[in-house]
Design a protein around this motif. Sequence first.
Motif, short mmCIF file in Angstrom:
data_model
loop_
_atom_site.label_atom_id
_atom_site.label_comp_id
_atom_site.label_asym_id
_atom_site.label_seq_id
_atom_site.Cartn_x
_atom_site.Cartn_y
_atom_site.Cartn_z
N ARG A 4 34.40 36.14 35.62
CA ARG A 4 35.37 35.07 35.73
C ARG A 4 34.93 34.06 36.79
O ARG A 4 34.16 34.38 37.69
N SER A 8 39.32 31.52 39.67
CA SER A 8 40.30 32.15 38.78
C SER A 8 41.34 32.90 39.60
O SER A 8 41.08 33.39 40.70
N GLN A 10 44.87 35.67 39.11
CA GLN A 10 45.60 36.54 38.20
C GLN A 10 47.09 36.53 38.55
O GLN A 10 47.48 36.82 39.68
N THR A 414 43.40 31.32 30.73
CA THR A 414 42.26 31.77 29.91
C THR A 414 42.62 32.95 29.02
O THR A 414 42.17 33.03 27.87
N ASN A 558 45.44 35.44 33.40
CA ASN A 558 44.36 34.89 34.21
C ASN A 558 44.35 33.37 34.07
O ASN A 558 44.38 32.84 32.95
N THR A 559 44.34 32.68 35.20
CA THR A 559 44.36 31.22 35.20
C THR A 559 43.25 30.70 36.11
O THR A 559 42.74 31.41 36.99
N ARG A 560 42.93 29.44 35.93
CA ARG A 560 42.03 28.74 36.85
C ARG A 560 42.34 27.25 36.79
O ARG A 560 42.89 26.74 35.82
#
Length: 561
Positions: A4, A8, A10, A414, A558-560
């Motif tokens: 990742r 990123s 969580q 994601t 999960n993000t970014r």
Amino acid sequence: MINRAPNSKQETLNIVGSSTFGRYPTISIEKTYNMFMSDGWMVPYAGYKIGIPFTALGNGTQGRALHSSTKLNRLIGVFNSNVYLITVNFSQQQRKVTSYQAIKIGELQTTKGVVYISENNKPQILISDGTSLYLYDPTLSASLQVISTSFIPGYIDFHDTYFLCAASADGFYSPPANNTWRLSGQNAGQTWPDDAASIGLLQTKPDNTQAVVRFPSKGNMIFVFGRTVTEPWFDVGYQLFPYQRNTSFNVDYGCLNPATIASMDEIVVWLGINEKGGPVVFYSDGGMPQQITTDGFDYVLSNMQNPQDSQAFIYRQDGHLFYHINFYSDNLSFFIDFLKDGTKKIYHACDERGNYFIASQVAFFNNQYYFVSRNDGNLYAFDTVFTDYDGKEIPRIRTCRNIRNIQQEPFLATDCGFTIETGNTDYLEQDLGDIYLITEDGKKYITEGDPIFLATEDDNIYITEDGDNLVLQQVDPDSFEYLIAEQSDIVHTTPRVDMSISIDGGDHFSSYDTQHLPPIGQRKNKLAWWQLGWSNDLVCQFRFWGMGRFVATDGYVNTRQ
């Protein structure tokens, strides 16, 4: 292993949660249908199965009351106007009713509406349908007897050798009063004296008596409910009148509908109201009442069109004490879980079509719960061992908490996923009945040139995932005289989870992305969805479909940036 990006992050995907009722979706859109929290997991709310069909209960169209008699060791059921003594045996291993007997003992003068049932130690069974009292005493008669009273009876209960009855109108006073409540003779439901020793008065406010309820686990205590006030009374044994009001406190809320009053263990729960406030769900353990409420839940109740058209019951299932309330006109059902730590969680319930839950009164008999429904005349077995609604899929829905960036900036989601039990539900073959061939406008005969559509027994036309009708292209119309084809429609029902997302805080949701669960014996316990996209206010919604159970716990997103 998944690599990742360094930026990123969580976020928790709270699969485990109740309906939190934000006043507006932006505040909270969390909802849970037909599931509840248990040991940090989501598990199914109780399903049901027909135990005794309506054909054995007078072909009734409405179940009005159900009571479990300790003294007679029978269920007493009211279906339309017919009253039955019922014996039923349920096999926990086979998960079905193995035998039953229903003996008609009489008829009421009414055919619909809520009915109340109580019993004394003689034993006698007393029934109130809101217009008359009816007594079943096997030592006096083999059938119901109509009891003559000078008042119109309402809610009934039993306490300290007396039947207690709320009087809707009273011929003893002039002009007629309806702030009275009555005592029967001691263990004598056929006797209702018109004297000062048998008539109580609701005193705190000018009000109408709604119900008189024995308070569980509080000895001599009862609650006398008005519409805008509730008074605690105690049996002190006075000869002039055996009950005395507690003058140190009262509850400044009454009861909107006595059919919502339910009691068990150490609490009484009801839908309350007073002259200055709207409906609120209250409970009391004998002291001052507590509200089961949030701003959002109060907002839901205050916007109901007809909250008095409601009914409730309370029961204990698998260590959880549930208070379940149906709002029929407003087509909503909720159940409240009284947890051991003192917290209360509220959830939605519904039938297979998303309408109100069909159970109206529940009784426990021979280690099994049963209920009747105002929708039909069946007697149902009710339990968490049933993972469907008498062969129909249960809509189980979890709408999770909003995921937002604290910097108020958009983010890229994601992937997401959570842990779920798999490998315990067989893939089933489900027979939907005969295939019907009908035209788009519902013609009963097929003529040349008509487009022919596939439909179920209930005339519901089959559609594709895109919403298009399924059309028979090469059919000779002359070969079909009627609608029914010769073969049955067999479909394979596999457990699955549908996921949809909202990127605008829950105002709009995407189409569903489906994940089918592994078959029996395959224990892959994680579901994952990818490429959720850009959002600044993400809401994930999951729908659990299948004829078996679903057990799920929290996951992640999960993000970014």
